[in-house]
Write a protein that holds these residues in place. Structure first.
Motif, PDB file in Angstrom:
ATOM      1  N   GLU A 115     -24.598  22.783 -25.480  1.00  0.00           N
ATOM      2  CA  GLU A 115     -23.438  23.589 -25.829  1.00  0.00           C
ATOM      3  C   GLU A 115     -23.403  24.828 -24.928  1.00  0.00           C
ATOM      4  N   ASP A 122     -19.615  15.131 -29.793  1.00  0.00           N
ATOM      5  CA  ASP A 122     -18.912  14.520 -28.664  1.00  0.00           C
ATOM      6  C   ASP A 122     -19.421  13.097 -28.451  1.00  0.00           C
ATOM      7  N   VAL A 460     -15.434  12.619 -22.294  1.00  0.00           N
ATOM      8  CA  VAL A 460     -15.526  12.578 -23.758  1.00  0.00           C
ATOM      9  C   VAL A 460     -14.354  11.743 -24.264  1.00  0.00           C
ATOM     10  N   SER A 463     -14.314  13.321 -30.229  1.00  0.00           N
ATOM     11  CA  SER A 463     -15.110  14.494 -30.579  1.00  0.00           C
ATOM     12  C   SER A 463     -14.851  14.864 -32.037  1.00  0.00           C
ATOM     13  N   ARG A 476     -11.478  17.011 -32.712  1.00  0.00           N
ATOM     14  CA  ARG A 476     -11.153  17.920 -31.609  1.00  0.00           C
ATOM     15  C   ARG A 476     -10.270  17.167 -30.596  1.00  0.00           C
ATOM     16  N   ASP A 478      -8.314  18.282 -28.426  1.00  0.00           N
ATOM     17  CA  ASP A 478      -8.262  18.903 -27.106  1.00  0.00           C
ATOM     18  C   ASP A 478      -9.418  18.451 -26.199  1.00  0.00           C
ATOM     19  N   ARG A 479     -10.420  17.777 -26.784  1.00  0.00           N
ATOM     20  CA  ARG A 479     -11.547  17.306 -25.983  1.00  0.00           C
ATOM     21  C   ARG A 479     -11.419  15.832 -25.597  1.00  0.00           C
ATOM     22  N   LYS A 482     -11.770  14.551 -21.937  1.00  0.00           N
ATOM     23  CA  LYS A 482     -12.221  15.698 -21.145  1.00  0.00           C
ATOM     24  C   LYS A 482     -13.312  15.234 -20.179  1.00  0.00           C
TER      25      LYS A 482
END
Length: 487
Positions: A115, A122, A460, A463, A476, A478-479, A482
């Motif tokens: 992290e 993830d 990813v 997540s 998540r 937004d991930r 990614k």
């Protein structure tokens, strides 16, 4: 004396010719495609002993001497239905095994060691092709089970046969700052009931006889082949041939400082201005600190001496205002400093991290001040001394399979021969977590051999934030997709 000649009856010859002459063109096309793929796979493996398998393909697609689909002619409907499922499952298992072994696999981030680059929860798409897939050491294993079968809790692999290390051609090689998935080097020997810390640290702390003779506490002691050891994911910081050093949490390569990862975290002890003031959920979310990382140190009286050692003042009640231990990126640290109710911030000392590799080394390195240490490179010859032997002992003995002994007179013997040098067979790497003060990495268990490298995470694909509700950001989004990059 005349030699006996093998003859084929006209009926049998006619039968063989009939098997070829009656084959539809579409089956010949499918057979040709399968052969091309199979031969290409054999060339990639650099293993031509599997080419006789072409005869199996010939029989499956063309001659059909073996009744591979005998069950389709059964008059029993239940038999046909059952065999359809068996056929589909076997096909799927073989496909999953080949894909998982040679092309890619999924990996879930289980801990916070990387992290905020990669988050707990993830799910990664890991490419085996990036560095070249390994031919498995234990080819007879159950797909998707690393070393233990779920539910029945038995080994997921058969230890025989054991194949030597061989890596196929890939798209590239490990480079500095790559995020890398690898097998845990110190996971060759495991105490099944106490797997954290690792076996070597257990023996160092508890004593070899205690760990090996107390099954009630530590369980059976088992050995695991390289490809059956736990999967870890870290950032590759040190490359083969580097002189690696850490000074006050700054990595130096060959004496030059290395740029830190953008999302690198360190631990800090943080005090509020009043006994009644505490950090709230909104503060933790702004600082991006998960629930598992929110530790109220002052809530445990056992830490009073630690707080005094760090220089935190006692309040009027002779206690301490709330003091938190938090992992923070530089950006989060700057935000925290802007909070008017925060009165003192102290970085966590490096010697709070416990023992470092090699265990018991007299130089007493810490996670914040480590080395200098030279990273072994394939083909390089090292002068062995009593000073550096503890650093490379595990490499020579465990990873490269030599018999290493040091006699009472201090002389070193490798495979029965006295020597003061050693030539390395493999490349090695130093892997660190971006969450530097909460990462068990090369500072704890040493070098990562090249034969332990599994693959490279590409992106990813899912997540999950276990600290949030399903309608409060648990997924998540937004991930999703990614990319996992060096920065």
């Amino acid at each position: 004396m005349e030699e006996e000649k093998t003859t084929i009856s006209p009926e049998k010859e006619k039968s063989i010719k009939g098997r070829f002459s009656g084959v539809r063109k579409s089956r010949w096309i499918r057979f040709s495609i399968a052969c091309i793929i199979y031969i290409a796979f054999a060339i990639w493996l650099d293993n031509y002993y599997i080419l006789p398998g072409l005869l199996v393909l010939l029989d499956i697609y063309i001659t059909r001497f073996i009744p591979w689909t005998f069950w389709k002619k059964s008059k029993n409907k239940a038999t046909r239905k059952t065999m359809e499922w068996v056929d589909a499952i076997l096909y799927a298992l073989v496909a999953v095994y080949l894909i998982n072994t040679f092309f890619f696999q999924n990996y879930k981030i289980p801990s916070s060691s990387l992290e905020k680059t990669l988050l707990v929860g993830d799910y990664l798409f890991v490419s085996k092709l990036s560095f070249g897939p390994r031919v498995p050491n234990t080819p007879l294993s159950f797909p998707l089970a690393q070393h233990t079968m779920p539910v029945i809790n038995t080994k997921s692999y058969i230890e025989w046969p054991q194949w030597p290390y061989h890596r196929l051609k890939g798209l590239g090689q490990v480079e500095r700052n790559d995020i890398v998935v690898f097998n845990f080097p110190a996971g060759d020997t495991v105490a099944l009931k106490v797997q954290n810390p690792d076996y070597y640290t257990l023996c160092y702390n508890e004593g070899w006889e205690t760990v090996n003779n107390n099954k009630a506490v530590f369980g059976d002691i088992v050995y695991r082949p390289v490809d059956r050891r736990e999967n870890y994911v870290k950032r590759c910081i040190g490359m083969p041939g580097d002189n690696f050093e850490i000074r006050n949490n700054q990595v130096y390569i060959d004496g030059k400082p290395l740029k830190n990862p953008k999302e690198m975290q360190l631990n800090y002890y943080v005090m509020t201005s009043s006994p009644d003031i505490r950090l709230g959920e909104s503060n933790f979310r702004e600082l991006n600190v998960s629930e598992d990382d929110r530790f109220l140190v002052s809530g445990d009286r056992g830490y009073d001496n630690v707080l005094e050692y760090l220089g935190f003042p006692r309040n009027a009640d002779m206690g301490f205002n709330p003091v938190y231990r938090l992992p923070l990126t530089q950006e989060a640290l700057n935000k925290l400093k802007s909070y008017k109710f925060i009165t003192k911030i102290v970085p966590e000392p490096g010697d709070f991290g416990g023992d470092t590799y090699p265990l018991g080394y007299y130089k007493k390195w810490t996670r914040a001040d480590y080395g200098p240490v030279w990273i072994p490179e394939r083909g390089a010859v090292l002068k062995l001394t009593q000073d550096n032997l503890p650093i490379y002992e595990r490499v020579i003995r465990n990873y490269e399979g030599n018999d290493l002994q040091v006699k009472e007179d201090g002389k070193i013997y490798i495979n029965g021969k006295e020597t003061d040098t050693y030539q390395f067979k493999m490349n090695y790497y130093m892997m660190l977590g971006d969450n530097r003060d909460n990462s068990a990495d090369s500072r704890s268990w040493g070098f990562v051999p090249e034969d332990h490298i599994v693959g490279k995470p590409l992106f990813v694909w899912l997540s999950i934030d276990k600290d949030r509700g399903w309608f409060d950001g648990r997924i998540r989004f937004d991930r999703f997709f990614k990319c996992v990059t060096k920065d």
